[in-house]
Design an enzyme around this catalytic site. Structure first.
Site, PDB file in Angstrom:
ATOM      1  N   ASP A   9       3.701  -1.741  42.755  1.00  0.00           N
ATOM      2  CA  ASP A   9       4.114  -0.728  41.795  1.00  0.00           C
ATOM      3  C   ASP A   9       2.878  -0.360  40.969  1.00  0.00           C
ATOM      4  OD1 ASP A   9       5.874   0.750  39.943  1.00  0.00           O
ATOM      5  OD2 ASP A   9       5.487  -0.935  38.589  1.00  0.00           O
ATOM      6  N   ASP A  11       2.911   1.732  37.324  1.00  0.00           N
ATOM      7  CA  ASP A  11       3.098   1.658  35.873  1.00  0.00           C
ATOM      8  C   ASP A  11       3.688   0.304  35.476  1.00  0.00           C
ATOM      9  OD1 ASP A  11       2.141   4.228  35.296  1.00  0.00           O
ATOM     10  OD2 ASP A  11       4.062   5.126  35.830  1.00  0.00           O
ATOM     11  N   GLU A  54      13.223  12.848  35.128  1.00  0.00           N
ATOM     12  CA  GLU A  54      14.571  12.312  34.977  1.00  0.00           C
ATOM     13  C   GLU A  54      14.781  11.721  33.591  1.00  0.00           C
ATOM     14  OE1 GLU A  54      13.509  12.410  39.285  1.00  0.00           O
ATOM     15  OE2 GLU A  54      12.500  11.776  37.454  1.00  0.00           O
TER      16      GLU A  54
END
Length: 268
Positions: A9, A11, A54
Site C-alpha cells: 500500500d 498512503d 469518495e
C-alpha cells in the site's frame, strides 16, 4: 510458503502521507470558498472512506443540505479533488514527506533477494509517481514491477479488486506474495484477495481491528531505529523486519470470516 513478491500500500504504509493529504484537502476547500476545514480528529474518521473523491462525496452527503445544494457540490467533487491533488503533489515534490522507517531498506533487501515489488493503492497514479520520485529518486518507479492504482478498478478497498489486479499483472497466485498495509480497510482488501499481510499502523489507523493480519508491528524498524522489545517478542533474529525474517513468518492466511468473504473475488 515461498515469497516471490511484496505488494505495498502507499498512503500510511510506504510513507505517512495523511497529514499532507488533509492539508491539501483544506487548501482545495479554501480555493473553492467552501468554508470547510477538516481537523486531524475529523479526518481520522473520514479515512474510513477510501479514495479522495469518495471521501469528499461522502462528506457532502453527511451535511444538512438542500437536495439542489447537495447535487451542485457533488458535481464539483472532481474539480475539488483535482485541485487537492495539485496541492498534495506540490508538497511531495518539495520533499515534505519521507518514507517510513525501514521501508527503503526492505525494498532493497527484497530486490537483492531477487523478488519483485508491487504497489496496490487507492490513491491516484500521479500521487504515487510524485511520492516515489521524491523519496527514492529516478529509480523509484523502476523498482516496482507493477503499480496498481485506485482508478484502475471498479471497487476500492476494502474490496480486494486492487490486490487482485496486482496479482494478475504479476502473474502470481496469492500464496506467492505478501501484502504490507497500515489500515483496517487495506487489511480487509488484502486478506479477501488471499494475501498474508503485515500491518504497520500510524496515528490515523492505530486501534483498528487487525486480528486478521499475519504480523502487526508499530513500524518496520531499522538498524539505527530498532523496534522496542525485539528480537524476542515477535521477531527472532534482529530488532527490525528483514526480508529474511518476513519470509520465515509468511504463511497462507486463515480462512475468511463471513464479512471478509463478502469481498472475496477470484482473480480472472
Amino acid at each position: 510458503m515461498g515469497i516471490d513478491a511484496l505488494i505495498f500500500d502507499v498512503d500510511g504504509t510506504l510513507a505517512d502521507t495523511e497529514e499532507a493529504h488533509r492539508v491539501a484537502f483544506n487548501l482545495a476547500f479554501e480555493r473553492y470558498s467552501l468554508g470547510w476545514s477538516w481537523s486531524r480528529a475529523e479526518y481520522r474518521g473520514l479515512l474510513d472512506v477510501t479514495g479522495g473523491k469518495e471521501r469528499i462525496a461522502g462528506y457532502i452527503q453527511s451535511l444538512p443540505l438542500a437536495a439542489a445544494d447537495c447535487r451542485r457540490l457533488l458535481d464539483l467533487v472532481p474539480h475539488i479533488h483535482r485541485e487537492k491533488t495539485r496541492f498534495y503533489s506540490s508538497m511531495v515534490n518539495d520533499g515534505g514527506i519521507a518514507l517510513r522507517d525501514g521501508v527503503a531498506r526492505l525494498l532493497d533487501e527484497a530486490l537483492h533477494a531477487g523478488r519483485r515489488l508491487a504497489i496496490a493503492s487507492t490513491t491516484s497514479a500521479i500521487n504515487v509517481d510524485a511520492l516515489l520520485h521524491s523519496t527514492l529518486g529516478p529509480r523509484g518507479l523502476e523498482m516496482f514491477s507493477v503499480i496498481a492504482c485506485g482508478d484502475q478498478v471498479k471497487h476500492k478497498k476494502p474490496a480486494p479488486d486492487i490486490y487482485q489486479l496486482a496479482l494478475r499483472t504479476l502473474g502470481l497466485t496469492p500464496d506467492r506474495a505478501v501484502a504490507l498495509e497500515d489500515s483496517a480497510n487495506g487489511l480487509r482488501a488484502a486478506v479477501a484477495a488471499g494475501l498474508w499481510t503485515v500491518i504497520t499502523p500510524t496515528f490515523w489507523t492505530e486501534g483498528s481491528d487487525f486480528s486478521a493480519a499475519g504480523l502487526v508491528l508499530p513500524r518496520l524498524g531499522d538498524p539505527h531505529k530498532p523496534l522496542n522489545d525485539e528480537p524476542g517478542r515477535q521477531l527472532k533474529s534482529v530488532a527490525w523486519l528483514s526480508f529474511e525474517e518476513l519470509a520465515r513468518h509468511a504463511r497462507p492466511p486463515a480462512p475468511l470470516d463471513a464479512v471478509q468473504a463478502l469481498y472475496r473475488r477470484v482473480p480472472q
